[in-house]
Write a protein that holds these residues in place. Structure first.
Motif, short mmCIF file in Angstrom:
data_model
loop_
_atom_site.label_atom_id
_atom_site.label_comp_id
_atom_site.label_asym_id
_atom_site.label_seq_id
_atom_site.Cartn_x
_atom_site.Cartn_y
_atom_site.Cartn_z
N GLU A 1 0.82 -1.21 0.00
CA GLU A 1 0.00 0.00 0.00
C GLU A 1 0.86 1.26 0.00
O GLU A 1 0.59 2.22 -0.73
N LEU A 2 1.91 1.26 0.82
CA LEU A 2 2.79 2.42 0.89
C LEU A 2 3.53 2.62 -0.42
O LEU A 2 3.73 3.76 -0.87
N ASP A 3 3.95 1.53 -1.05
CA ASP A 3 4.61 1.63 -2.36
C ASP A 3 3.67 2.28 -3.37
O ASP A 3 4.09 3.14 -4.16
N GLU A 4 2.41 1.85 -3.35
CA GLU A 4 1.44 2.37 -4.31
C GLU A 4 1.18 3.85 -4.06
O GLU A 4 1.12 4.66 -4.99
N GLU A 5 1.04 4.22 -2.78
CA GLU A 5 0.81 5.62 -2.45
C GLU A 5 2.00 6.48 -2.86
O GLU A 5 1.84 7.60 -3.36
N GLN A 6 3.20 5.97 -2.65
CA GLN A 6 4.40 6.71 -3.01
C GLN A 6 4.49 6.91 -4.51
O GLN A 6 4.87 7.96 -5.01
N ILE B 1 -7.56 5.93 -9.68
CA ILE B 1 -8.90 5.41 -9.40
C ILE B 1 -8.83 4.06 -8.70
O ILE B 1 -9.63 3.78 -7.79
N ALA B 2 -7.87 3.22 -9.07
CA ALA B 2 -7.70 1.92 -8.39
C ALA B 2 -7.37 2.14 -6.93
O ALA B 2 -7.87 1.42 -6.04
N ARG B 3 -6.54 3.15 -6.65
CA ARG B 3 -6.16 3.45 -5.26
C ARG B 3 -7.37 3.95 -4.48
O ARG B 3 -7.58 3.57 -3.32
N LYS C 1 -9.74 1.05 -3.73
CA LYS C 1 -9.19 0.24 -2.64
C LYS C 1 -9.40 0.93 -1.31
O LYS C 1 -9.73 0.30 -0.30
N TYR C 2 -9.23 2.27 -1.31
CA TYR C 2 -9.47 3.05 -0.09
C TYR C 2 -10.92 2.92 0.36
O TYR C 2 -11.21 2.71 1.55
N ILE C 3 -11.86 3.01 -0.58
CA ILE C 3 -13.28 2.88 -0.25
C ILE C 3 -13.57 1.49 0.30
O ILE C 3 -14.27 1.33 1.31
N TYR D 1 -13.28 10.54 -11.27
CA TYR D 1 -13.88 9.27 -10.85
C TYR D 1 -15.07 8.92 -11.75
O TYR D 1 -15.20 7.79 -12.21
N LYS D 2 -15.93 9.91 -12.00
CA LYS D 2 -17.10 9.67 -12.85
C LYS D 2 -16.66 9.40 -14.29
O LYS D 2 -17.21 8.52 -14.97
N GLN D 3 -15.64 10.12 -14.74
CA GLN D 3 -15.15 9.96 -16.11
C GLN D 3 -14.58 8.56 -16.34
O GLN D 3 -14.84 7.93 -17.37
N VAL D 4 -13.82 8.05 -15.39
CA VAL D 4 -13.14 6.76 -15.56
C VAL D 4 -14.08 5.58 -15.29
O VAL D 4 -14.05 4.57 -16.00
N THR D 5 -14.91 5.69 -14.25
CA THR D 5 -15.72 4.55 -13.82
C THR D 5 -17.16 4.60 -14.33
O THR D 5 -17.85 3.57 -14.35
N GLY D 6 -17.63 5.80 -14.69
CA GLY D 6 -19.02 5.94 -15.09
C GLY D 6 -19.98 6.01 -13.92
O GLY D 6 -21.19 6.04 -14.10
N VAL D 7 -19.44 6.03 -12.70
CA VAL D 7 -20.26 6.05 -11.48
C VAL D 7 -19.77 7.18 -10.59
O VAL D 7 -18.56 7.44 -10.50
N ASN D 8 -20.68 7.87 -9.92
CA ASN D 8 -20.28 8.90 -8.97
C ASN D 8 -19.59 8.27 -7.77
O ASN D 8 -19.92 7.15 -7.36
N PHE D 9 -18.65 9.02 -7.18
CA PHE D 9 -17.94 8.56 -5.98
C PHE D 9 -18.94 8.16 -4.89
O PHE D 9 -18.83 7.09 -4.29
N SER D 10 -19.92 9.02 -4.64
CA SER D 10 -20.87 8.76 -3.56
C SER D 10 -21.71 7.52 -3.83
O SER D 10 -22.03 6.76 -2.90
#
Length: 256
Positions: free
Chosen positions: A122-127, A153-155, A158-160, A187-196
């Motif tokens: 996780e830390l590697d990905e965040e970095q 968006i993958a990060r 995973k956070y959600i 987020y909406k552009q890449v996934t087609g779904v709102n974050f909420s």
């Protein structure tokens, strides 16, 4: 190497963990050991660390209180609880304060190794998302490169999945160093779904999974998922599934 602070009021445990476990194999180095939460918090103010491994029951400042302080003051520090107690209330509070894992004593080598290998990933990905400018970088606009967008968006997803009980757009944006407005658009552009909407879906999937079991009551599930009251949870659940939590549980065979 990522930095680790070990906090435990028992001398044998904190020094045993510090000296006997091969931290370098998981990508960590022990930066310091402290015997209570107050000492740990004072240390972190002057010496930031990546991860805190701490006991729950400690004098001066407990592990729960330390996790709450870190969530408010240093939200990027990851916390792992080490405790001799296997208790629902401790686990619930750990979740509410963003604690990454809850390891029950006596600690098994394999479990400790597994948890910290995951944390390193996780830390590697965040970095890697922080980019060459480091953790203080602020992205004023949504990044244009497709590969980077997908990683961001993958990060966030995973956070959600890990923190659905208290996840928010603002916290997710802070995690990936983006403006919340631009992250919402990306987020909406890449996934087609709102974050909420995605966050709600994850919460409802988790609620359905818990309701199929027999371990937790509805008000406990409500707290675990971060709802302010069982009534607000039941209302959200019924709007999503078309039936109340009670009706859903009675319609499904329980899972042991």
């Amino acid at each position: 190497m990522y930095t680790l602070l070990i906090v435990d009021d028992e001398y044998e445990i904190r020094n045993g963990l510090s000296n006997l476990f091969p931290w370098h194999e998981t990508g960590f180095q022990v930066q310091a050991v402290r015997e209570n939460g107050r000492e740990a918090l004072d240390y972190i103010i002057e010496h930031p660390v990546d991860v805190v491994l701490c006991d729950i029951m400690m004098p001066e400042l407990s592990g729960i209180e330390l996790a709450r302080e870190l969530r408010d003051r240093h939200p990027r520090i990851k916390v792992v609880f080490l405790s001799g107690y296997r208790d629902f209330e401790y686990a619930r509070k750990a979740l509410s304060y963003g604690v990454r894992n809850y390891i029950v004593k006596p600690t098994k080598y394999s479990e400790l190794s597994h948890v910290f290998h995951q944390l390193r990933e996780e830390l590697d990905e965040e970095q890697s998302l922080s980019g060459p400018q480091g953790p203080d970088k602020t992205e004023a606009e949504a990044p244009q490169e497709g590969g980077l967008q997908e990683r961001i968006i993958a990060r966030v997803r995973k956070y959600i999945d890990t923190n659905c009980h208290d996840a928010s757009l603002e916290k997710a944006a802070d995690l990936v160093r983006m403006n919340p407005h631009y992250l919402s658009k990306l987020y909406k552009q890449v996934t087609g779904v709102n974050f909420s909407d995605h966050l709600l879906g994850v919460k409802m999937d988790r609620a359905a999974e818990l309701l199929r079991g027999i371990n937790y009551r509805t008000h406990e599930i409500s707290r675990m998922l971060g709802y302010s009251s069982p009534k607000s949870f039941s209302r959200a659940f019924k709007q999503y599934y078309g039936m109340s939590p009670r009706e859903f549980r009675n319609s499904k065979p329980p899972v042991e």
